[in-house]
Design a protein around this motif. Structure first.
Motif: not given
Ligand code: ADP
Length: 540
Positions: A68-73, A103-107, A75-81, A41-47
Motif C-alpha cells: 500500500f505504501e509503495i502505491l502511495q510512493l 483505490s490507491e492506484g493499483a490497476s 503515485k507521482p510516477f504512475i499518475q504522471a504523463n 520494496p525500498r528499491q522500488v522507487v529507485h528502480l
C-alpha cells in the motif's frame, strides 16, 4: 503477441524469492524479454525511475514498506504523463485489501494461489491498455503540435490582417486629410478668382482698382495651379506612376534656373539668395531626371523663402564620389525637433493652427522626398528652432558625356528682319488666342485646327521653323501628326503641349519624336524661353 508488448519492461516486487522465480519463469516462457525483479520494496522507487517499467507486479505484505505504501510512493510516477499499470498479486484475500489497493492506484488485483493463465491474460490486457494510452498520448502530441503550428499560422495571418487594416486606416486618414485639405486649398484661390474676376470688368471700379484685382486674379490662379500640380504629383508618386526620364544634362543649369526663379521673391523680402558650388560643378554632366531635380529644389527653396523673414537662403552642392549632395539652408523660423520627424509625411505641417501666418498644403516635402527616392537618393532635415533649417538631399552622380539619343536639331536659318514662322496646332479657341497674344510680337503664327492640317501645312510651308503641337487634336492626334511630320522634316523642332496629366505622357511625347514637352498651362515667359532654346529669335 504484439511485438511491442513482448519488449515491455516488467518489474516484479515480492519479498519471497520463490514467488519471483515462478512469475519470472512464467513470463519468460510467455516471451517477455525485459524483466527485472526485487525482493526489497525500498528499491522500488529507485528502480522505477532508472528502469522505467511498463508494468509493475506488486506484492502487498512485505517487510520495511508495504505494497500500500509503495502505491502511495509510486503515485507521482504512475499518475504522471505516462500510465504505469500496477498489478497487485497478494495472499491477502480480504475485500478491504482489494478495495484499498485499487483505490490507491493499483490497476488490477489477483490473489494467491494464482491461476498463471489468468495472470498472463491480465498482464497482457494491462500492457495493451498501457500501449493504447501511449498511442493516445502520441496522437495527442501530434495533434497539439498541429494545433500549435496552425495557431502560429493564424497569428501570422492575423499580423498580416492587422497590417493591412492599419494600412487601410492610414490610407483612409490620408483620404480624409486630402478631402479637408483639397477643400481649403482649392476654395481659397477660387474665392479670389471668382470674387475678383467680375469686379475686374465692372466699369464702376477705377483702372487702379482693376489693376489690383487682376494681380489678385493672377496670384490666386498661380496658387490654384500649384495646388493642382502638387495633388497630381502626390497621386503619381503614391501610385508608382511618376515617370523618371533619365537623360544627360548639366545640373548647374538647374541651379541657375532656381536662382532666376527665386531671386525676385528674395529681393522683395530683402533676403539674400546665395548659390554655393565648386568651380568643377559648372562642367559636370549627369544622367538623371532634370525636371524632377528642379522640382525637388523648387519645393525646398519655396519653403525656405516662405519660412524666412530676414537673413539669407543658400542653395549649394557638394560633389562626393558617385554622389551629388544638394542643400538648401535658411536663416528662418526653424523647426522643432519633434516636428522634424513628421514633416516629410503627406499633409503634415508644424503649425496646423488656423492662425498660422503661411499658406500651404503640407505636401511639398512629401513630394520632395518621393522624388528624391525615385532619383535614387535620400533627403534629410536639420534645424535649430528660431535659427534656421537645412534640407540636404543626395542624387547618384553617374557621369554622362553627351546625349546622342535624339537627332541634333539644326538651328534654323533666320532671315534678317523677318519674323520666324511658328505653326500652332491648337483646336481650342482660347488656347490659340493665348499663344497668339504671347508670341505674335516676335513670331509669325500660323494655325492648324487639327493634326492632319498640321502635317499638310508643314509640307506646304517649308519656312515653318517650329511647331507647338497640342496632343489632343481632332482627326489626327498630336502624337501621330508629330510622327508624320518627322518623316519628312526630322530637323523641325516640335514642342508638345498638353493638359493631360496622365502617367507616362511625357515619355510618350518624346517617343513620338517631340523635342520637348510642356504641360499646360504654360506662361508666356516659359514659352518664349523654351522657343529661344531652339535658336528662334528675330535676326536684326
Ligand atoms: P507646406 O509648406 O505646404 O506646409 P511642406 O511639406 O513643404 O508643406 O512642409 C511641411 C512643414 O514643414 C511646413 O508646414 C513647415 O512647418 C515645415 N517646414 C518645411 N520647410 C521649412 C523651412 N525651411 N523652415 C521652417 N519650417 C519648414
Amino acid at each position: 503477441m504484439e511485438p511491442t508488448l513482448k519488449n515491455s519492461k516488467i518489474l516484479i516486487v515480492d519479498d519471497q524469492v520463490a514467488n519471483i522465480d515462478v512469475l519470472e519463469g512464467f513470463l519468460q516462457m510467455q516471451g517477455y524479454t525485459e524483466i527485472i525483479t526485487t525482493t526489497d520494496p525500498r528499491q522500488v522507487v529507485h528502480l522505477s525511475s532508472v528502469f522505467v517499467p511498463d508494468l509493475i507486479l506488486l506484492d502487498l505484505s512485505m517487510p520495511y514498506i508495504s505494497g500500500f505504501e509503495i502505491l502511495q510512493l509510486l503515485k507521482p510516477f504512475i499518475q504522471a504523463n505516462t500510465f504505469v499499470p500496477v498489478l497487485v498479486l497478494t495472499a491477502d484475500i480480504t475485500k478491504e485489501a482489494k478495495q484499498r489497493a485499487l483505490s490507491e492506484g493499483a490497476s488490477d488485483f489477483l490473489t494467491k494461489p494464482f491461476d498463471l493463465i489468468e495472470v498472463g491474460l491480465r498482464i497482457k490486457n494491462l500492457l495493451f491498455t498501457k500501449y493504447l494510452v501511449q498511442q493516445l498520448g502520441n496522437q495527442n502530441q501530434i495533434l497539439e503540435e498541429k494545433v500549435k503550428a496552425r495557431t502560429r499560422e493564424l497569428e501570422e495571418s492575423n499580423i498580416e490582417l492587422i497590417d493591412a487594416r492599419d494600412k487601410a486606416e492610414a490610407s483612409n486618414r490620408l483620404k480624409t486629410a486630402f478631402m479637408n485639405n483639397i477643400s481649403h486649398e482649392i476654395r481659397t484661390p477660387l474665392n479670389g478668382i471668382l470674387g475678383f474676376a467680375p469686379m475686374a470688368i465692372d466699369p464702376t471700379f477705377s483702372d487702379t482698382d482693376k489693376q489690383e484685382f487682376l494681380e489678385i486674379l493672377n496670384f490666386s490662379s498661380q496658387r490654384l495651379m500649384q495646388t493642382v500640380t502638387d495633388y497630381m504629383d502626390v497621386s503619381l508618386i503614391t501610385s508608382d506612376n511618376m515617370e523618371v526620364i533619365k537623360k544627360g544634362f548639366a545640373p548647374v543649369e538647374v541651379l541657375n534656373e532656381i536662382q532666376s526663379l527665386f531671386q525676385p521673391q528674395c529681393s522683395s523680402k530683402n533676403i539674400s539668395l546665395i548659390i554655393e558650388k565648386q568651380e568643377t560643378f559648372n562642367s559636370i554632366f549627369i544622367n538623371s531626371d532634370r525636371t524632377l531635380l528642379k522640382k525637388v529644389l523648387t519645393h525646398l527653396v519655396d519653403n525656405a523663402v516662405k519660412f524666412t523673414k530676414s537673413g539669407s537662403i543658400t542653395v549649394g552642392v557638394h560633389i562626393n564620389i558617385g554622389i551629388l549632395e544638394f542643400y538648401v539652408k535658411d536663416t528662418g523660423k526653424g523647426i522643432n525637433e519633434d516636428a522634424l520627424s513628421i514633416i516629410f509625411e503627406h499633409f503634415s505641417q508644424e503649425d496646423v493652427t488656423t492662425t498660422r501666418d503661411h499658406e500651404g498644403s503640407g505636401l511639398g516635402l512629401a513630394i520632395a522626398k518621393g522624388l528624391v527616392t525615385l532619383l535614387g537618393g535620400k533627403i534629410r532635415a536639420e534645424s535649430d528652432k528660431d535659427k534656421g533649417s537645412t534640407f540636404t538631399f543626395t542624387i547618384p552622380w553617374i557621369e554622362e558625356i553627351s546625349d546622342s539619343s535624339k537627332p541634333v536639331i539644326q538651328t534654323p536659318e533666320l532671315v534678317v528682319g523677318k519674323r520666324p514662322i511658328i505653326l500652332v496646332a491648337e483646336d481650342e479657341p482660347y488656347g490659340f488666342m493665348l499663344f497668339e497674344l504671347s508670341l505674335d510680337t516676335d513670331y509669325e503664327i500660323i494655325r492648324a485646327l487639327d493634326g492632319e492640317e498640321a502635317v499638310e501645312l508643314c509640307k506646304l510651308i517649308p519656312e515653318i521653323q517650329l511647331v507647338l503641337m497640342d496632343i489632343k487634336l481632332p482627326k489626327m492626334n498630336g502624337l501621330k501628326a508629330t510622327r508624320e511630320i518627322k518623316k519628312f522634316r526630322n530637323d523641325l523642332p516640335i514642342i508638345a503641349l498638353t493638359a493631360y496629366a496622365e502617367a507616362g505622357i511625357r515619355e510618350r511625347c518624346l517617343e513620338a519624336g517631340c523635342d520637348e514637352y510642356m504641360p499646360k498651362p504654360v506662361s508666356k515667359i516659359e514659352l518664349l524661353n523654351k522657343i529661344k532654346e531652339f535658336g528662334l529669335a528675330v535676326k536684326v
